[in-house]
Design a protein around this motif. Sequence first.
Motif, PDB file in Angstrom:
ATOM      1  N   TYR A 460     -56.496 -62.773 -21.155  1.00 12.57           N
ATOM      2  CA  TYR A 460     -55.181 -63.075 -21.724  1.00 12.57           C
ATOM      3  C   TYR A 460     -55.322 -63.882 -23.019  1.00 12.57           C
ATOM      4  CZ  TYR A 460     -52.934 -61.977 -17.188  1.00 12.57           C
ATOM      5  OH  TYR A 460     -52.482 -61.374 -16.044  1.00 12.57           O
ATOM      6  N   MET A 461     -54.534 -63.525 -24.013  1.00 10.64           N
ATOM      7  CA  MET A 461     -54.448 -64.334 -25.217  1.00 10.64           C
ATOM      8  C   MET A 461     -53.305 -65.347 -25.134  1.00 10.64           C
ATOM      9  SD  MET A 461     -56.863 -63.714 -27.373  1.00 10.64           S
ATOM     10  CE  MET A 461     -56.202 -64.596 -28.774  1.00 10.64           C
ATOM     11  N   ASP A 462     -52.285 -65.049 -24.344  1.00 10.53           N
ATOM     12  CA  ASP A 462     -51.069 -65.871 -24.382  1.00 10.53           C
ATOM     13  C   ASP A 462     -50.675 -66.451 -23.032  1.00 10.53           C
ATOM     14  OD1 ASP A 462     -50.453 -65.458 -27.214  1.00 10.53           O
ATOM     15  OD2 ASP A 462     -50.171 -63.374 -26.626  1.00 10.53           O
ATOM     16  N   LYS A 463     -51.571 -66.451 -22.062  1.00 14.72           N
ATOM     17  CA  LYS A 463     -51.248 -67.030 -20.764  1.00 14.72           C
ATOM     18  C   LYS A 463     -51.380 -68.553 -20.835  1.00 14.72           C
ATOM     19  CE  LYS A 463     -52.478 -66.952 -15.870  1.00 14.72           C
ATOM     20  NZ  LYS A 463     -53.328 -66.365 -14.811  1.00 14.72           N
ATOM     21  N   ASP A 464     -50.435 -69.248 -20.228  1.00 14.52           N
ATOM     22  CA  ASP A 464     -50.470 -70.708 -20.176  1.00 14.52           C
ATOM     23  C   ASP A 464     -51.696 -71.143 -19.373  1.00 14.52           C
ATOM     24  OD1 ASP A 464     -50.110 -73.410 -19.859  1.00 14.52           O
ATOM     25  OD2 ASP A 464     -47.986 -73.279 -19.352  1.00 14.52           O
ATOM     26  N   THR A 470     -52.613 -71.915 -24.863  1.00 13.71           N
ATOM     27  CA  THR A 470     -53.062 -70.568 -24.532  1.00 13.71           C
ATOM     28  C   THR A 470     -54.358 -70.340 -25.290  1.00 13.71           C
ATOM     29  OG1 THR A 470     -51.955 -69.504 -26.402  1.00 13.71           O
ATOM     30  CG2 THR A 470     -50.659 -69.791 -24.373  1.00 13.71           C
ATOM     31  N   LEU A 471     -55.038 -69.268 -24.982  1.00 15.75           N
ATOM     32  CA  LEU A 471     -56.266 -68.981 -25.716  1.00 15.75           C
ATOM     33  C   LEU A 471     -55.963 -68.809 -27.200  1.00 15.75           C
ATOM     34  CD1 LEU A 471     -59.249 -68.440 -25.916  1.00 15.75           C
ATOM     35  CD2 LEU A 471     -58.851 -66.097 -25.102  1.00 15.75           C
ATOM     36  N   ARG A 472     -54.835 -68.202 -27.492  1.00 18.57           N
ATOM     37  CA  ARG A 472     -54.473 -68.004 -28.905  1.00 18.57           C
ATOM     38  C   ARG A 472     -54.225 -69.339 -29.600  1.00 18.57           C
ATOM     39  NH1 ARG A 472     -52.858 -63.230 -30.692  1.00 18.57           N
ATOM     40  NH2 ARG A 472     -51.891 -62.648 -28.713  1.00 18.57           N
ATOM     41  N   ARG A 500     -54.036 -60.431 -32.850  1.00 15.94           N
ATOM     42  CA  ARG A 500     -54.877 -59.649 -31.956  1.00 15.94           C
ATOM     43  C   ARG A 500     -54.250 -59.515 -30.561  1.00 15.94           C
ATOM     44  NH1 ARG A 500     -60.096 -60.083 -30.257  1.00 15.94           N
ATOM     45  NH2 ARG A 500     -59.236 -59.040 -28.462  1.00 15.94           N
ATOM     46  N   PRO A 501     -54.474 -58.377 -29.901  1.00 20.01           N
ATOM     47  CA  PRO A 501     -54.004 -58.214 -28.523  1.00 20.01           C
ATOM     48  C   PRO A 501     -54.957 -58.918 -27.557  1.00 20.01           C
ATOM     49  CG  PRO A 501     -55.188 -56.259 -29.220  1.00 20.01           C
ATOM     50  CD  PRO A 501     -55.137 -57.178 -30.418  1.00 20.01           C
ATOM     51  N   ASP A 502     -54.703 -58.778 -26.268  1.00 23.11           N
ATOM     52  CA  ASP A 502     -55.606 -59.354 -25.278  1.00 23.11           C
ATOM     53  C   ASP A 502     -57.006 -58.785 -25.478  1.00 23.11           C
ATOM     54  OD1 ASP A 502     -53.518 -60.768 -24.261  1.00 23.11           O
ATOM     55  OD2 ASP A 502     -53.236 -59.524 -22.481  1.00 23.11           O
ATOM     56  N   TRP A 503     -57.997 -59.577 -25.130  1.00 25.83           N
ATOM     57  CA  TRP A 503     -59.412 -59.242 -25.380  1.00 25.83           C
ATOM     58  C   TRP A 503     -59.913 -58.285 -24.300  1.00 25.83           C
ATOM     59  CZ3 TRP A 503     -63.757 -63.541 -25.564  1.00 25.83           C
ATOM     60  CH2 TRP A 503     -64.945 -62.964 -26.043  1.00 25.83           C
ATOM     61  N   VAL A 504     -60.300 -57.068 -24.710  1.00 24.76           N
ATOM     62  CA  VAL A 504     -60.854 -56.092 -23.774  1.00 24.76           C
ATOM     63  C   VAL A 504     -62.332 -56.397 -23.580  1.00 24.76           C
ATOM     64  CG1 VAL A 504     -61.147 -53.652 -23.233  1.00 24.76           C
ATOM     65  CG2 VAL A 504     -59.312 -54.374 -24.755  1.00 24.76           C
ATOM     66  N   LEU A 505     -62.733 -56.691 -22.354  1.00 23.01           N
ATOM     67  CA  LEU A 505     -64.119 -57.079 -22.096  1.00 23.01           C
ATOM     68  C   LEU A 505     -64.976 -55.952 -21.526  1.00 23.01           C
ATOM     69  CD1 LEU A 505     -64.004 -60.667 -20.543  1.00 23.01           C
ATOM     70  CD2 LEU A 505     -64.258 -59.985 -22.918  1.00 23.01           C
ATOM     71  N   SER A 506     -64.366 -54.959 -20.921  1.00 20.10           N
ATOM     72  CA  SER A 506     -65.151 -53.977 -20.158  1.00 20.10           C
ATOM     73  C   SER A 506     -65.608 -52.808 -21.013  1.00 20.10           C
ATOM     74  CB  SER A 506     -64.348 -53.471 -18.967  1.00 20.10           C
ATOM     75  OG  SER A 506     -63.020 -53.156 -19.351  1.00 20.10           O
ATOM     76  N   ARG A 507     -66.819 -52.351 -20.704  1.00 19.43           N
ATOM     77  CA  ARG A 507     -67.395 -51.170 -21.328  1.00 19.43           C
ATOM     78  C   ARG A 507     -67.969 -50.282 -20.232  1.00 19.43           C
ATOM     79  NH1 ARG A 507     -64.747 -53.120 -24.516  1.00 19.43           N
ATOM     80  NH2 ARG A 507     -65.190 -53.771 -26.640  1.00 19.43           N
ATOM     81  N   GLN A 508     -67.840 -48.972 -20.437  1.00 22.21           N
ATOM     82  CA  GLN A 508     -68.317 -48.047 -19.424  1.00 22.21           C
ATOM     83  C   GLN A 508     -69.728 -47.589 -19.810  1.00 22.21           C
ATOM     84  OE1 GLN A 508     -65.025 -48.041 -20.704  1.00 22.21           O
ATOM     85  NE2 GLN A 508     -64.695 -49.281 -18.866  1.00 22.21           N
ATOM     86  N   ARG A 509     -70.638 -48.530 -19.714  1.00 22.01           N
ATOM     87  CA  ARG A 509     -72.014 -48.270 -20.114  1.00 22.01           C
ATOM     88  C   ARG A 509     -72.967 -48.727 -19.019  1.00 22.01           C
ATOM     89  NH1 ARG A 509     -71.813 -44.502 -23.427  1.00 22.01           N
ATOM     90  NH2 ARG A 509     -73.974 -44.929 -23.977  1.00 22.01           N
ATOM     91  N   ALA A 510     -74.263 -48.683 -19.319  1.00 20.99           N
ATOM     92  CA  ALA A 510     -75.269 -49.060 -18.316  1.00 20.99           C
ATOM     93  C   ALA A 510     -76.116 -50.253 -18.737  1.00 20.99           C
ATOM     94  CB  ALA A 510     -76.188 -47.867 -18.037  1.00 20.99           C
ATOM     95  N   TRP A 511     -76.276 -50.466 -20.045  1.00 22.09           N
ATOM     96  CA  TRP A 511     -77.210 -51.485 -20.524  1.00 22.09           C
ATOM     97  C   TRP A 511     -76.449 -52.709 -21.004  1.00 22.09           C
ATOM     98  CZ3 TRP A 511     -81.200 -54.108 -20.176  1.00 22.09           C
ATOM     99  CH2 TRP A 511     -81.822 -54.786 -21.232  1.00 22.09           C
ATOM    100  N   GLY A 512     -76.551 -53.767 -20.256  1.00 21.92           N
ATOM    101  CA  GLY A 512     -75.880 -55.001 -20.614  1.00 21.92           C
ATOM    102  C   GLY A 512     -75.665 -55.875 -19.397  1.00 21.92           C
ATOM    103  N   VAL A 513     -74.928 -56.948 -19.594  1.00 18.78           N
ATOM    104  CA  VAL A 513     -74.585 -57.844 -18.489  1.00 18.78           C
ATOM    105  C   VAL A 513     -73.321 -57.293 -17.828  1.00 18.78           C
ATOM    106  CG1 VAL A 513     -73.919 -60.173 -17.825  1.00 18.78           C
ATOM    107  CG2 VAL A 513     -75.591 -59.818 -19.654  1.00 18.78           C
ATOM    108  N   PRO A 514     -73.341 -57.073 -16.522  1.00 15.15           N
ATOM    109  CA  PRO A 514     -72.154 -56.516 -15.871  1.00 15.15           C
ATOM    110  C   PRO A 514     -71.034 -57.541 -15.770  1.00 15.15           C
ATOM    111  CG  PRO A 514     -73.783 -57.107 -14.239  1.00 15.15           C
ATOM    112  CD  PRO A 514     -74.433 -57.323 -15.573  1.00 15.15           C
ATOM    113  N   ILE A 515     -69.818 -57.027 -15.583  1.00 10.81           N
ATOM    114  CA  ILE A 515     -68.706 -57.903 -15.229  1.00 10.81           C
ATOM    115  C   ILE A 515     -68.898 -58.198 -13.747  1.00 10.81           C
ATOM    116  CG2 ILE A 515     -66.190 -58.068 -15.020  1.00 10.81           C
ATOM    117  CD1 ILE A 515     -65.941 -56.339 -17.473  1.00 10.81           C
ATOM    118  N   ALA A 516     -69.656 -59.229 -13.497  1.00  8.28           N
ATOM    119  CA  ALA A 516     -70.185 -59.490 -12.150  1.00  8.28           C
ATOM    120  C   ALA A 516     -69.144 -60.146 -11.245  1.00  8.28           C
ATOM    121  CB  ALA A 516     -71.434 -60.350 -12.251  1.00  8.28           C
TER     122      ALA A 516
END
Length: 971
Positions: A460-464, A470-472, A500-516
């Motif tokens: 979220y960019m604008d959540k209290d 907020t992050l923004r 900017r809109p909310d920050w998209v963190l997820s990627r549909q890939r294999a190499w990297g740190v997972p959203i654990a």
Amino acid sequence: MTETPEKVDYSSTLYLPQTDFPMRAGLPQKEPETVARWQKMGLYKQLRASAAGREKFVLHDGPPYANGNIHIGHALNKILKDVITRSFQMRGRDANYVPGWDCHGLPIEWKIEEKYREKGKNKDEVPVNEFRRECRDFAAEWIQIQTQEFKRLGIEGDFDNPYTTMNFHAEARIAGELLKIARSGQLYRGSKPIMWSVVERTALAEAEVEYQDYESDTIWVKFPVVEGGDDLKGNFIVIWTTTPWTIPGNRAIAFSSRYAYGLYEVTAAENAFGPQPGEKLVFAKRLADDCAAKAKVTLALLRDLDPSELDGVTCDHPLKGFGGGYDFKVPLLDGDHVTDDAGTGFVHTAPGHGREDFDAWMAEARNLEARGISSKIPFTVDDAGFYTADAPGFGPDRDGGAARVIDDKGKKGDANDAVIKALIAADRLFARGRLKHTYPHSWRSKKPVIFRNTPQWFVYMDKDLSDGTTLRTRALAAIDDTRFVPSAGQNRLRAMIESRPDWVLSRQRAWGVPIAIFADEKGEILVDEAVNARILEAFEQEGADAWFAEGAKERFLGGNHDADRWHQVMDILDVWFDSGSTHTFTLEDRPDLKWPADVYLEGSDQHRGWFHSSLLESCATRGRAPYDAVVTHGFTMDEKGEKMSKSKGNVVSPQDVMKESGADILRLWVMTTDYWEDQRLGKTIIQTNIDAYRKLRNTVRWMLGTLAHDTGEDVPHADLPELERLMLHRLFELDAQVREGYDAFDFKKIARALIDFSNVELSAFYFDVRKDALYCDAPSSLKRRAALSTIRRIFECLVTWLAPMLPFTMEEAWLSRKPEAVSVHLEQFPAVPAEWRNDALQAKWEKIRDVRSVVTGALEIERREKRIGASLEAAPVVHIADPELIAALEGEDFAEICITSAITVVAGDGPATAFRLADVAKVSVEPKLAEGRKCARSWRITTDIGSDPDYPDVSARDAAALRELGFRRAA
């Protein structure tokens, strides 16, 4: 008859320069030897030891990708960083530079996939951790290659212990940062349109996108009005779009209450197809004529429409009934994003395919539901670019299979044609065309991307955040607290954060740190510190591969949670989150560094990249930026100002420059260019820097040769002649300029000042004036001893000031002068005493040099006309009508200053035929030849040659020097 003295060779009695410092630098050969020496002696460790206990200065390295040889942008970037850290190290700080590498993400994964494709292998058929191991090995190999390339540039840092995002500890810390954000309630799963690469099968961040020219199909589409004013129902609202394939995703039409609209009737049509006479349509009045021209029809305005009449209007979808679908109402929405500079004044709104469309749709979601209109957003396109069942008639139910927007090679699919044909069949196409415009492309595959609605993980960019922020707002406040160089960077980053809109963190890939994390079907995240601890411990010991190992879900849940409810998220973190987290496992976790960093330095594209992601990550977890200052450099173009590309053949590689000319030439280019803006580089510019370097080197070489005769005596400041005190005053002024320039990261200012000082004030003035005294005066001469003392100080200042910029050359010069020294880079900038400052003396000598410039100009003509050879053959008469200038010359040996054998200063204007300079008023010069004979030792022409019978062929001054030296003529 007077006997002519026998000719004697006096060269051995002169203090001529003596040095092994060569005129020809030979940098391509010498520099690698210096790199090897630094490595062998452990210069980095010695720098750290010498700085122990000092206040730390930390420039945090923005990580390049470990996936190829360095290019000129890397060289520019690393040289700037090296100059900064060296300059602070040499000014009393502990400036430890730790290089880093970004090792995860698509750039590396893409390289491994390319290898697979070449071998006919399918990535999905390879065990994920085997694939990840290949990515890790690939990155490790390039880190080693780039390390050597950076060292060759003269970059000094902890290359034996760099940071890498694929280090196990780093992966654990990155995952830990994500878990912090999840724990604080800032992470959520949502469905939004994001930029999607069909070719690479992943979501992309804005920083992973570049804009290229692209030709799009354009269509004007008629939406039939079913609810609205009586004269609107049964007629049409017309929209325009450059993405026909998004029509199946249309759910609304946006208009603007700021513009004037009108109801028009077609009165004539050139074509038998498309809109025909009698049809009534609504357009923005400003755009109606353009639309009519596109459709080749004539429009007549029936009446003006007040924008308020459009509120509450509802249309049918233009493809209603096609494929058995699209049987829903399409509302009109008032939108701030609507413009009247192109199109129809109405914006086709597909909330699953555009950010503004999504925002406008979601802002009205509650009102739409109240009107009985579902606010659900369809998923019309899958990850491969095919239509889904949410696009009836175009998806899997279509004869021949689903239409496709973009294929695996990034080429345009058949989706546009399929949609356009359907619209024509339904008589809903008003017009069509093509448009060349800029369009987003993946900066890796260079293929176009699409906006696609897909479930992703967001911050979220604008959540209290429970503290009224907020992050923004945190990020914007942090920007206000950050120093930006150049200052324009602040507004640029602020504008990006504001919009900017909310920050998209997820990627549909294999190499990297997972959203654990573990989440349920509703997107609720499991928050269990014991589970998180197991995850982070495993990552610390085994790396992020532990997440993908067999039995990972059961291992981490530990049997304490319902495995059927909690799903293991397999998405990969956006690589920008990785690099945005580097401050945690580098600045915070290394005792030789500190948090926050004093400065981040990267290219201007990193306002939307590393500066941006680091700011958001740190503000989300720590409430402030991880840096105190942000320095930005531009991009390197060719000499014509065009972008470098292999196809144009205008690429300048740092490897080629170093091989042909040396790294110090490349570094000098960086130091003399306005790096805050885009720079230019090519053969001519390189040659310009070679010429500048050669002059600078020759100045240093002359000082080294002259200082071969230095005894180390420090002549007291009070005993120094005025000229020496003037030069020390200039060192005082330059010391302030150099230190202020390094603090301001304004290297061009420093380089220009030092090069001008070297060429104009030293080589062409001070050294030239003092050569006679230095070469010919007796050993006891105060003037000679004072000059040596002053030149020693000039050398020490100039070489240390330039050492951060030209580390190879200044190391060579320092060790040539002080062979017992370890390295110039272990030195500090010399302390410049306040007593050296003498503004009055500076003002006086500016007057003297003005008069000297007229003399020099007059003698230049005499030389050109071959009336004299050297200036020592002259004895000009100088006429001065300015009392202040005459006063400035009183007590000075003006002949020595002008390097003539004699000179006469006369008050008055001088004859009309005398030489004058337009910018020096009331001074004129009559060239005259010197009287007397030429001294066989100093070559000055004087009238006292032979005044000493023991030395009949030299002047009295030279005879006294010879006697003090114990020189005896042969009998």
